[in-house]
Each structure stands twice: as C-alpha cells, then as structure tokens.
Write a protein that holds these residues in place. Structure first.
Motif, short mmCIF file in Angstrom:
data_model
loop_
_atom_site.label_atom_id
_atom_site.label_comp_id
_atom_site.label_asym_id
_atom_site.label_seq_id
_atom_site.Cartn_x
_atom_site.Cartn_y
_atom_site.Cartn_z
N LYS A 224 0.44 -1.16 0.12
CA LYS A 224 -0.18 -0.40 0.47
C LYS A 224 0.85 1.11 0.04
O LYS A 224 0.29 2.15 0.29
CB LYS A 224 -0.85 -0.34 1.38
N ASP A 226 2.41 3.04 -2.37
CA ASP A 226 1.61 4.34 -2.96
C ASP A 226 0.20 4.83 -2.97
O ASP A 226 0.18 6.48 -2.72
CB ASP A 226 1.63 3.54 -4.20
N ASP A 227 -0.31 4.08 -2.34
CA ASP A 227 -1.71 4.59 -1.44
C ASP A 227 -1.02 5.63 -0.62
O ASP A 227 -1.99 6.21 -0.32
CB ASP A 227 -2.79 3.55 -0.90
N LYS A 229 1.66 7.46 0.32
CA LYS A 229 2.34 7.96 0.15
C LYS A 229 0.98 9.49 -0.67
O LYS A 229 2.05 10.65 0.09
CB LYS A 229 2.94 8.20 -1.39
N SER A 230 0.39 8.98 -1.59
CA SER A 230 -1.02 9.86 -1.55
C SER A 230 -1.60 10.34 -0.02
O SER A 230 -2.34 11.78 -0.68
CB SER A 230 -1.37 9.39 -2.65
N ASP A 231 -1.06 9.86 1.02
CA ASP A 231 -1.66 10.15 2.43
C ASP A 231 -1.58 10.52 2.95
O ASP A 231 -1.11 10.56 4.09
CB ASP A 231 -2.80 9.28 2.06
N ASN A 232 -0.14 11.55 2.72
CA ASN A 232 1.10 11.86 2.69
C ASN A 232 2.31 11.30 3.85
O ASN A 232 2.67 11.40 5.35
CB ASN A 232 0.49 13.14 3.93
N ASP A 234 5.13 8.53 3.39
CA ASP A 234 5.67 8.13 2.69
C ASP A 234 7.19 6.63 3.42
O ASP A 234 8.04 7.18 4.14
CB ASP A 234 7.25 9.00 2.19
#
Length: 577
Positions: A224, A226-227, A229-232, A234
């Motif tokens: 998960k 990438d998911d 990372k898009s939600d801050n 990393d």
C-alpha cells in the motif's frame, strides 16, 4: 420468599436513587482506587505482564478454541480434542487481551501526574509504544477496528466507530514517532526499573523497540506504499531516515535488545503456558504437537533448532520384525516393529503431525499403540489423554514453568534483520540484503544459544545427534541466498518463518507474500488449500456495537465476516491467493 426479596430490592433501589446525585455513583466501592489514583509503576507492570501472557496464551500457544494462528502457520497441530482448528474451522474471536491495552491507556492518561518530568516522558513514551503494538496487532488480525474512539468508556462512549485500517496504521506510526521523541535524552530510570518487566527502565531500549516496530509496520504496509504516499505517509523515505540517523532513531543492535519478557514461573499467571503451574492438566501440553511442515524442513536442513524445540518420539517405528513387537534398544529408545511398509508411516525419530488431518489421533499408527506394553518398557513416559508415542512432543523447555530460552518475544533482532533484508530486496534501501539475511540467521541461532559444536544436529540415517558446524550451516544459507536471485525472497521468508517460531507474527508476513508455500501441505482444509487471512469479529462486538461492526464488515472483500475475507492490507494484492 420471592415477594419479600422483590420488595427488599425495590426499597434498596429507592435508597440508592435518593442517596446518589446520579446513576454513576451507584455500586461504587469506596475502598477501590480509581484508575487515575493507581501508582503508574503498578500499571506499567500489569500492562507488560498482560501483554506477555495474552500474546502467547491467546495468539501463539493457542489456549483458545476460536482460532489457531500457530496451526495455520504449521508450527503446531492439535489432536485428542478441538482439532477442527487445524482445518481452519474458526469461530468469532473477542479481544480477549484488551486488559493489556486498557492498562496502556491508563498509563498514558496518568503520565501527566508523574512525580517528575523524566517519569512523565517515560510513561508517556512507553504507553504509546504498547498502544501501537496492540492496535497494530488487532488491526492486522481483524481489519478495521475502533482506534480514535477506543478506550473511552469512562466518557460513556460505548459504541466507538471503527477506523479504516489505513488510518489505524497512520495513527500508530505517529504514536511511535512521538514515543521516540518523548524518550529521547532519558537514561535508565532507576525509580521505575523493577516495574519495567521488559527493559528495566532503560529508555534507549524502548526507543529501539519503537523504531524497530515502525520498520515492522512499514514492511507490512509495503503493498500500500503508493496509496499511503498520496496520503502524506512515505514509508520508504521514513525507513531510509531511520537507517540514516541511528542516534536520532536507534533500532535493535543485538539480541540483548530483544523485546522479550521472561516468565518468572512462580504462579499460574506468570509461568509459561505449557508448564504445570499454568496447566495442571498435562494433556493440555501433550495435545499440542509440532507440525510436520516445520519438523521436516528442519530435518532436511540439518538445523539444530529441531532438537532444541522438539523431542524425539517416545516409540520409533521400524519396518521389519524383532524378538517382539516392542523392544527397548541399547540406547534406551523404544522401537515398535511394523511388518509391512506403508508410505504414510514416518520412521524418523522426529515426527510431526501433517497439517489439517481429518483425524490426527490415528496418525502414524498412534491409535493402535499398545500403551501397556510401552509402559512396561518405560513407566516414566506420558501415556494419558492426548498421547501419541509415535509423534514428537514439544521439547522439555516448553513443559517447564520457566526456562531462559522460553520467553514472550514481542519482537526480535532476528526479525528486524529479515525485515531490512526484504527492504533491500525491494530496493528501498541501498544496503546489501545478504548481510542482513546472514545477521537474521545468526541472531536466531544465538537466541537459542546454538553455538558451534553443540550436539543438536539430527542425522536422518543414523538417528543420532551430531555436532553443529555453525560456520558451514550459515555459510551454505548465505551462499544459496546470494547465488539464486529468483529464490531469494522465498529463502528469506522461509528462514523468517523458522525464526518466528512461538510467535504469531509470521502469519502477517505469510499473508502478504504466500511464502513459503504452506498451502501445498494442507491435507483436509475446510476451504480446500486456502489458509485463513483474518480473525472473525467477536460476538460481543455485535451485541454491544452492532451497527459499527457491520459497517466494518461491509468494507471486507467479500463483505462477509469470516476468516477468508480480505482486509484493506490484502485487497488488490492477489496475496496470498
């Protein structure tokens, strides 16, 4: 009589209503301290004791009839009674270990009342680590769970909403970061030492646990990435930051840092669950037998952990005929002669139950053993309920109330090294995966004091224990790891599976990798060759918090509350099936 009792109770109720300003004052024991009045040292001890006890009792050794994580991971199998768990007939499971979590919450809330700033920081940091440990375990096991609104019964919040699994992990990672900061700069607090069953008040070791635990969760969340990372969040960058700043973010550096609680062995609660104090009914010990999967792998690998963890069979099968059906050899080993060869028979000295047998009681001629003849040859053998003299039992160290090799291991240095080896294989970090792999193997051997020359290697031809050549053993594994790029992850996960013995953690690793291929070993599973991927929400959740529980179930795939439905962690990954 009933009428008198009824009126007496009515009168008492009227008195209580009249004497109390509100209902919360009813049934308050004036001699009982409130949670905010209890000395935090006692709360800390209780939180750690409860954690050690239930982590093993409920989720590892399997002192429960609802599920079997160790059976699913083919470490153990049950026979005599309750063996449907082997075939994954699992039932709803309540949060039986909640006391460890509520104690952690009390410790957190009471930290502001500590005697000084050092103790305040220590209690707050430790409480956050324990909360992260348990909330992380619960979410990994069940899926969505109450988190933000959890543990607020004192404010009359009895029906907490379930947080999305992603948000649970984001929250506990923040807690672990805060814990590391809170504990930074503290030394060893002698005023707390004896109350801290894990690290004797050593704040640095708690920081190492916090950051190592964070790495465990980062690898678990890998699919998960990438998911998140898009939600801050990393996770790859965070992992690199930890390794690049060991002073700011210390992690385990040796087995001396292991998060492992020893069992004092002085009463039923603080003893190892397999010992006589915790289980006076000895069949509870003997009905939990090693699985053939782990036994056979260790035999084939000439691994000394085989003879460390398991006992040779009480009665070895041998094809042929002798002076009698049962004899005692010169070495003292009892042998049973079997006239005809059958491919299902195992004539080894170390024998495990195959996973998910329809009737494990009959395995390897166990149901046909002549117990009276065996007893005549050796009266000290266990031949009561749950006995199968042709199958191995757990080693004697697991039948004792306390043993230095048997601890409640919450996280180990071996696990950390295998996590970092996997991160290197993923390309998340630049370090050499084989270095971490070797450290993982060696630290697991060290954990069980398996030094060079110890007489622990089983020879499958002579049935004797021979000297362990540690250099050759570790070197061979390292060479295989380096020289087979396609098989690196499988070998890594297989060694991690072995090193995770007597913990439930590898279940979470197996689910996301399907390695090693344990499904192929299943004999009669309740869902073909599938292995469960979650625990079922407990019946109490439906009684107390039905609407929120059903909302959580609706997000599973498929939206059914069973052991086969996939939680967010596994959705869209095609793992483990």
């Amino acid at each position: 009589m009933k009428s008198i009792l009824k009126h007496a109770l009515s009168g008492a109720a009227l008195f209580l209503f009249a004497a109390c300003s509100d209902l919360t004052e009813i049934n308050v024991n004036p001699n009982q301290l409130g949670a905010d009045q209890i000395n935090s040292k006692y709360v800390l001890t209780s939180a750690l004791a409860q954690t050690a006890n239930y982590y093993i009792r409920e989720y590892t050794y399997g002192y429960t009839s609802e599920h079997g994580i160790s059976e699913a991971m083919q470490y153990l199998q049950r026979d005599y009674i309750g063996y449907e768990i082997n075939s994954f007939v699992w039932k709803p499971t309540d949060y039986t270990s909640f006391k460890a979590l509520t104690d952690s919450q009390t410790l957190l809330e009471n930290s502001e009342k500590a005697a000084n700033e050092e103790e305040r920081k220590f209690y707050k940091g430790v409480a956050s680590v324990l909360r992260a440990f348990w909330f992380g375990f619960y979410s990994s096991a069940w899926g969505d769970i109450p988190y933000t609104q959890a543990l607020q019964g004192s404010t009359q919040l009895f029906k907490p909403e379930y947080d999305a699994q992603k948000n649970v992990f984001k929250g506990i990672i923040d807690e672990l970061k805060s814990a590391n900061d809170e504990l930074s700069g503290l030394g060893t607090l002698s005023s707390i030492g004896s109350a801290d069953l894990l690290f004797d008040g050593n704040a640095l070791k708690w920081r190492k646990f916090a950051n190592s635990l964070r790495i465990r969760y980062y690898i678990r969340l890998g699919a998960k990435k990438d998911d998140l990372k898009s939600d801050n969040l990393d996770i790859e960058a965070d992992l690199k930051q930890i390794l690049a700043n060991p002073t700011q973010y210390p992690v385990f550096e040796s087995n001396a840092d292991n998060a492992a609680v020893a069992h004092p062995g002085t009463d039923a609660f603080n003893s190892w669950i397999g010992g006589p104090l915790a289980n006076s009914n000895r069949s509870q010990f003997y009905r939990r037998k090693p699985c053939a999967s782990i036994i056979d792998y260790l035999k084939q690998s000439s691994d000394p952990r085989l003879a460390t963890w398991f006992r040779p069979v009480d009665v070895q099968l041998k094809i042929g005929s002798g002076s009698a059906e049962y004899i005692k050899s010169a070495s003292g080993q009892i042998i049973r002669y079997v006239s005809q060869y059958n491919e299902s028979l195992d004539t080894s000295l170390y024998v495990g139950l195959k996973p998910a047998l329809g009737d494990p009681n009959i395995y390897n001629l166990g149901s046909t053993a002549n117990l009276s003849q065996i007893k005549a040859l050796n009266g000290s053998l266990y031949l009561d309920q749950g006995a199968n003299p042709h199958v191995s039992y757990l080693a004697d160290i697991y039948a004792q109330d306390t043993n230095p090799l048997v601890k409640a291991v919450l996280m180990s240095y071996a696990e950390l090294n295998f996590l970092l080896a996997e991160a290197a294989l993923k390309g998340w970090i630049g370090e050499n995966a084989s270095v971490y792999f070797r450290k993982g193997v060696e630290s697991s051997l060290d954990q069980y004091q398996l030094t060079d020359g110890v007489q622990k290697v089983y020879d499958r031809q002579t049935h004797q224990l021979t000297a362990f050549n540690r250099t050759a053993f570790v070197g061979d594994l390292e060479s295989r790891f380096k020289n087979n790029a396609d098989g690196q992850l499988e070998l890594l996960m297989t060694q991690k599976w072995v090193s995770s013995w007597m913990t439930p953690e590898f279940w979470f690793d197996w689910r996301r990798t399907a390695l090693p291929d344990l499904s192929v070993n299943i004999v009669e599973g309740s869902n073909g060759n599938k292995i469960p991927v979650r625990l079922v929400y407990g019946t109490k959740e439906y009684v107390v918090n039905e609407d929120n529980t059903r909302a959580a179930v609706s997000k599973l795939q498929p939206a059914e509350d069973n052991q086969w439905s996939k939680m967010w962690l596994l959705q869209g990954t095609s793992k483990p099936w």
